[in-house]
Motif scaffolding. Sequence first.
Motif, PDB file in Angstrom:
ATOM      1  N   GLU A   1     -39.763 -89.353 -56.515  1.00 14.63           N
ATOM      2  CA  GLU A   1     -41.001 -89.302 -57.300  1.00 14.63           C
ATOM      3  C   GLU A   1     -41.409 -87.860 -57.567  1.00 14.63           C
ATOM      4  N   ARG A   2     -41.313 -87.032 -56.529  1.00 19.93           N
ATOM      5  CA  ARG A   2     -41.719 -85.641 -56.684  1.00 19.93           C
ATOM      6  C   ARG A   2     -40.882 -84.971 -57.782  1.00 19.93           C
ATOM      7  N   ILE A   3     -39.592 -85.214 -57.760  1.00 19.35           N
ATOM      8  CA  ILE A   3     -38.721 -84.603 -58.764  1.00 19.35           C
ATOM      9  C   ILE A   3     -39.039 -85.149 -60.158  1.00 19.35           C
ATOM     10  N   ALA A   4     -39.267 -86.475 -60.247  1.00 16.66           N
ATOM     11  CA  ALA A   4     -39.610 -87.073 -61.554  1.00 16.66           C
ATOM     12  C   ALA A   4     -40.945 -86.512 -62.057  1.00 16.66           C
ATOM     13  N   MET A   5     -41.905 -86.323 -61.159  1.00 17.16           N
ATOM     14  CA  MET A   5     -43.215 -85.795 -61.568  1.00 17.16           C
ATOM     15  C   MET A   5     -43.078 -84.389 -62.140  1.00 17.16           C
ATOM     16  N   LEU A   6     -42.270 -83.581 -61.434  1.00 24.10           N
ATOM     17  CA  LEU A   6     -42.081 -82.206 -61.907  1.00 24.10           C
ATOM     18  C   LEU A   6     -41.332 -82.204 -63.234  1.00 24.10           C
ATOM     19  N   LYS A   7     -40.296 -83.026 -63.310  1.00 24.34           N
ATOM     20  CA  LYS A   7     -39.462 -83.018 -64.498  1.00 24.34           C
ATOM     21  C   LYS A   7     -40.228 -83.498 -65.739  1.00 24.34           C
ATOM     22  N   TYR A   8     -41.059 -84.546 -65.570  1.00 25.53           N
ATOM     23  CA  TYR A   8     -41.747 -85.116 -66.726  1.00 25.53           C
ATOM     24  C   TYR A   8     -43.209 -84.677 -66.844  1.00 25.53           C
ATOM     25  N   GLY A   9     -43.663 -83.805 -65.937  1.00 25.49           N
ATOM     26  CA  GLY A   9     -45.046 -83.349 -66.017  1.00 25.49           C
ATOM     27  C   GLY A   9     -46.058 -84.443 -65.718  1.00 25.49           C
ATOM     28  N   ILE A  10     -45.790 -85.267 -64.700  1.00 23.86           N
ATOM     29  CA  ILE A  10     -46.704 -86.358 -64.328  1.00 23.86           C
ATOM     30  C   ILE A  10     -47.577 -85.864 -63.179  1.00 23.86           C
ATOM     31  N   ASP A  11     -48.919 -86.046 -63.303  1.00 21.43           N
ATOM     32  CA  ASP A  11     -49.779 -85.424 -62.297  1.00 21.43           C
ATOM     33  C   ASP A  11     -50.306 -86.416 -61.261  1.00 21.43           C
ATOM     34  N   ASP A  12     -49.938 -87.700 -61.362  1.00 19.45           N
ATOM     35  CA  ASP A  12     -50.445 -88.671 -60.395  1.00 19.45           C
ATOM     36  C   ASP A  12     -49.320 -89.651 -60.040  1.00 19.45           C
ATOM     37  N   ILE A  13     -48.915 -89.647 -58.773  1.00 23.85           N
ATOM     38  CA  ILE A  13     -47.783 -90.489 -58.360  1.00 23.85           C
ATOM     39  C   ILE A  13     -48.072 -91.971 -58.548  1.00 23.85           C
ATOM     40  N   GLN A  14     -49.376 -92.335 -58.509  1.00 26.84           N
ATOM     41  CA  GLN A  14     -49.735 -93.757 -58.621  1.00 26.84           C
ATOM     42  C   GLN A  14     -49.316 -94.350 -59.964  1.00 26.84           C
ATOM     43  N   LEU A  15     -49.218 -93.498 -60.979  1.00 30.36           N
ATOM     44  CA  LEU A  15     -48.833 -93.994 -62.310  1.00 30.36           C
ATOM     45  C   LEU A  15     -47.490 -94.725 -62.282  1.00 30.36           C
ATOM     46  N   PHE A  16     -46.628 -94.331 -61.335  1.00 28.00           N
ATOM     47  CA  PHE A  16     -45.321 -94.976 -61.250  1.00 28.00           C
ATOM     48  C   PHE A  16     -45.407 -96.439 -60.850  1.00 28.00           C
ATOM     49  N   TYR A  17     -46.462 -96.795 -60.135  1.00 28.02           N
ATOM     50  CA  TYR A  17     -46.498 -98.124 -59.520  1.00 28.02           C
ATOM     51  C   TYR A  17     -47.481 -99.072 -60.186  1.00 28.02           C
ATOM     52  N   GLN A  18     -48.227 -98.577 -61.196  1.00 28.50           N
ATOM     53  CA  GLN A  18     -49.282 -99.425 -61.759  1.00 28.50           C
ATOM     54  C   GLN A  18     -48.779-100.335 -62.867  1.00 28.50           C
ATOM     55  N   GLY A  19     -47.568-100.116 -63.343  1.00 30.98           N
ATOM     56  CA  GLY A  19     -47.000-101.016 -64.343  1.00 30.98           C
ATOM     57  C   GLY A  19     -47.726-100.978 -65.671  1.00 30.98           C
ATOM     58  N   ASP A  20     -48.420 -99.895 -65.992  1.00 33.49           N
ATOM     59  CA  ASP A  20     -49.118 -99.788 -67.275  1.00 33.49           C
ATOM     60  C   ASP A  20     -48.083 -99.467 -68.365  1.00 33.49           C
ATOM     61  N   VAL A  21     -47.925-100.391 -69.325  1.00 29.42           N
ATOM     62  CA  VAL A  21     -46.869-100.163 -70.329  1.00 29.42           C
ATOM     63  C   VAL A  21     -47.098 -98.893 -71.130  1.00 29.42           C
ATOM     64  N   ARG A  22     -48.367 -98.489 -71.281  1.00 25.71           N
ATOM     65  CA  ARG A  22     -48.604 -97.258 -72.062  1.00 25.71           C
ATOM     66  C   ARG A  22     -47.971 -96.058 -71.365  1.00 25.71           C
ATOM     67  N   PHE A  23     -47.926 -96.083 -70.029  1.00 27.71           N
ATOM     68  CA  PHE A  23     -47.248 -95.036 -69.274  1.00 27.71           C
ATOM     69  C   PHE A  23     -45.731 -95.206 -69.391  1.00 27.71           C
ATOM     70  N   LEU A  24     -45.288 -96.434 -69.126  1.00 27.31           N
ATOM     71  CA  LEU A  24     -43.842 -96.669 -69.054  1.00 27.31           C
ATOM     72  C   LEU A  24     -43.147 -96.488 -70.395  1.00 27.31           C
ATOM     73  N   GLU A  25     -43.860 -96.845 -71.487  1.00 29.84           N
ATOM     74  CA  GLU A  25     -43.256 -96.734 -72.818  1.00 29.84           C
ATOM     75  C   GLU A  25     -42.861 -95.298 -73.173  1.00 29.84           C
ATOM     76  N   GLN A  26     -43.522 -94.348 -72.526  1.00 25.32           N
ATOM     77  CA  GLN A  26     -43.234 -92.951 -72.869  1.00 25.32           C
ATOM     78  C   GLN A  26     -41.839 -92.526 -72.408  1.00 25.32           C
ATOM     79  N   PHE A  27     -41.185 -93.387 -71.597  1.00 27.62           N
ATOM     80  CA  PHE A  27     -39.854 -93.003 -71.097  1.00 27.62           C
ATOM     81  C   PHE A  27     -38.745 -93.757 -71.821  1.00 27.62           C
ATOM     82  N   ASN A  28     -39.116 -94.460 -72.923  1.00 27.72           N
ATOM     83  CA  ASN A  28     -38.108 -95.208 -73.680  1.00 27.72           C
ATOM     84  C   ASN A  28     -37.026 -94.325 -74.259  1.00 27.72           C
TER      85      ASN A  28
END
Length: 368
Positions: free
Chosen positions: A341-368
Amino acid sequence: MAYTVRKLDDYAPAALDAAVHDLLSAVGQEAGSVAGENDWKLFRDRWMARKNGILTQVNDLWLKAAPGPAKREVGARVNQLKTEVERAVDAAQQRISSSGSKSRLDSERLDITLPGIRRPLGAEHPVLRTMSEIVQVFRAMGYSVADGPEIETDYLNFEALNFPPNHPARDTQDTIFVAGQERKPQRDRLLLRTHTSPVQIRAMMATPPPIRVVVPGKVHRADTADATHSPIFHQVEGLAVDTNITFCDLKGTLDHAMKAFFGSNVKTRFFPSFFPFTEPSADVSVTCFKCGGKGCRLCKMSGWIELLGCGMVDPNVFQFVKSNGYDSRKISGFAFGMGVERIAMLKYGIDDIQLFYQGDVRFLEQFN
Ligand code: DAH
């Protein structure tokens, strides 16, 4: 004109037949114009209501009012009328309910030649994607991939990794223990693995040296969730054991891996650290891939980002797998571990680890 019952004044059979005929043609006509459930109820009540329905009126005005000698003739006809009216009412009901199911069939008609509804395709989750990208870098260097259980023994998660019972190093990993294990010897007690390192031991028990293996997987800590902590997260572990493995091999391998993963411009830096299962141990930083080392918010102005832990496998660890050929006088090795997670956050500029687990499609769609 709607049909109404009138008193009879002629009781001759022909006159009676004519009255019967009039009534039956009226009920037939009205039955024919019943168009729906409500219509039908009105129709039924008009003819059959006990109180003042047409049949009741016929009974009163024709039969009861008939003079004695005519009663037999009238009675027979009234009975016949009753049967006929009931039949007409039933038939009307039949007709509307079958036309009801026909209209239902029409309205529920399916055109099976229409194209189907497309399910939108999902995307790979950024954590899993990062994890497989890391694994791929090591596979390209000849590493194999292993995994292990998330419920682990105290022995494999700690003891065989040179965390002796009650050693303070255990306190650095807030552990979730399975309840009700007090009667077992400590080494057999179950816990949720706090790192992927126990799979180092499992791999060495399964395969004699040489070995090169990476282990992606899920780990658990008794941490309160916040922007940088999650009680469940992922790690990739690595282990290489052979004759003559040195710290140079460790440095070269990780330097190459970081360049393959973040781009050939990054530099790596190793500085001393402590892990019970490696000696010496190091933490590895890479030059900030955002500012290139000049200093920015991502790297807290230091130009460096700390990414992983590593070190040379401690001979005490080899002691636990000695019977499978791991003799620390003949072989040596290195190990490393990193948080996905730490590496993914740094690589994609994500500032909250919880975003990975909330299943919000608006977040997830950005990695299509
Ligand atoms: N297991 C360590 C942790 O979870 C990470 C780690 C450090 C793994 C050094 C290693 C290593 O294999 O050599 O914090």
